[in-house]
Design an enzyme around this catalytic site. Structure first.
Site, PDB file in Angstrom:
ATOM      1  N   LYS A 122       0.834  -1.206   0.000  1.00 35.76           N
ATOM      2  CA  LYS A 122       0.000   0.000   0.000  1.00 35.76           C
ATOM      3  C   LYS A 122       0.866   1.252   0.000  1.00 35.76           C
ATOM      4  CE  LYS A 122      -0.404   0.067   5.044  1.00 35.76           C
ATOM      5  NZ  LYS A 122      -1.311   0.140   6.206  1.00 35.76           N
ATOM      6  N   TYR A 138      17.198  30.342   8.411  1.00 35.11           N
ATOM      7  CA  TYR A 138      16.026  31.120   8.806  1.00 35.11           C
ATOM      8  C   TYR A 138      15.933  31.237  10.318  1.00 35.11           C
ATOM      9  CZ  TYR A 138      14.223  30.949   4.034  1.00 35.11           C
ATOM     10  OH  TYR A 138      14.057  31.096   2.681  1.00 35.11           O
TER      11      TYR A 138
END
Length: 360
Positions: A34, A255
């Site tokens: 899956k 950042y």
């Protein structure tokens, strides 16, 4: 200079499958493919595992993609069908289905005019409290399913564990005991064990096992890695160093200027970030492997780049060098801990700009 790539080793997957066979020699294997085979390629992994006895997927679309790709093995829909209109498609394509609700039973009753046989796995909720028929409904549901001509007999039965990755939690044994007592003497085939069950709870292996994560070399057990139990990581995620630069003590990186150099040092900038699926919340210190040596990430993970501290005396790392984010020599389970997540999420969330390569 290479782009970001995830190299998938077919040989590792085959090794892992053989290792699973050795752990559960008396059980048939439903290979769980899956979610694009946990990010490893749905059709490619189906072709890599010709010796599995069946394939498990979550959605009808996945099953139909396998059939369209020439896969003829039994395929089981682990979440079952969602709509009555799905049932003829299951019959036409020889797909097996989980049944987990009274609504699905009613839809099968209404489809009893269809020609053919549909293999059904009745899912019993033994405490996961997600999908599954509860114990109080069990006799009613089995009786109704037995009366539907479309449903192949005998019925098969399954359950799913909530805490199998916790070796000291008795709940898995309690779930298994309840399941075995409920289905005793009913015939049909049984499946309980997922990857964690296969490793840690051998009494749950039964007629069929359902390995997922283990096929790809990752450990489902808390605080373990795949190699601890003889498995090999199938995926190696890597990119390239695109800049090497000197920093002075006190310089800030990334950042928010969240990391400040404590001494003169050298940084490497690597072309990978959360835009590729690398975890944005990987902490300072998360290791990256360059030229067989570990270096720590410093500063925030950006969309397209990360920065690692090479130390003040770098003499080996240059632009163009390969940087490994995770793989056989840098377990993804370890990276997941640094990012406060699980390895499942990391191998599944790679984005479309990551180039997937398959090797033998």
């Amino acid at each position: 200079m290479s782009t970001v790539s995830a190299v998938i080793s077919r040989q590792a997957v085959k090794h892992n499958f053989a290792r699973i066979q050795s752990l559960a020699p008396n059980s048939k294997i439903i290979a769980i493919l899956k979610a694009n085979a946990y990010g490893h390629g749905l059709l490619e992994m189906a072709k890599t595992l010709p010796d599995c006895d069946a394939i498990g997927v979550a959605r009808l679309e996945e099953a139909l993609a396998l059939r369209a790709g020439g896969i003829v093995k039994p395929i089981l829909l682990l979440e079952g069908f969602f709509n009555p209109s799905d049932i003829p498609i299951l019959v036409t394509n020889n797909l097996q289905t989980v049944v987990h609700s009274l609504e699905q039973v009613e839809q099968l009753e209404q489809a009893s005019h269809l020609q053919g046989q549909l293999t059904v796995w009745l899912k019993i909720d033994t405490g996961m409290n997600r999908l599954g028929i509860n114990v109080q409904q069990f006799e009613l549901v089995t009786s109704r399913l037995q009366q539907i001509d479309l449903v192949a007999k005998p019925l098969n039965y399954m359950t799913h564990f909530a805490c199998a990755d916790e070796l000291n939690n008795p709940f898995t044994s309690e779930q298994a005991q309840q399941f075995y007592q409920l289905v005793d003497g009913l015939g049909g085939e049984l499946t309980l064990a997922n990857s964690a069950g296969i490793l840690a709870w051998p009494e749950t292996q039964a007629d069929w096992i359902r390995p997922g994560l283990l096929l790809y070399g990752c450990s489902p057990i808390i605080d373990r890695i795949g190699s601890d139990d003889g498995f090999i990581a199938a995926m190696t995620l890597s990119s390239s160093v695109i800049a090497v630069k000197k920093l002075s003590a006190g310089d800030k990186v990334g950042y928010g200027s969240s990391w400040i150099a404590a001494q003169d040092t050298t940084l490497a900038v690597i072309a990978i970030g959360y835009g590729d699926g690398y975890p944005r919340h990987a902490k300072d210190g998360t290791p990256v492997l360059i030229n067989s040596k570990r270096y720590p990430i410093v500063g925030r993970v950006s969309m397209d780049m990360i920065t690692v501290d090479l130390g003040p005396d770098n003499v080996s790392v240059q632009c163009g060098d390969k940087a490994i984010m995770w793989g056989q020599d840098l377990p993804v389970e370890e990276i997941a801990k640094y990012a406060d997540t699980i390895c499942y999420e990391l191998i599944l969330q790679l984005t479309s700009r990551v180039k997937i390569k398959f090797i033998d």
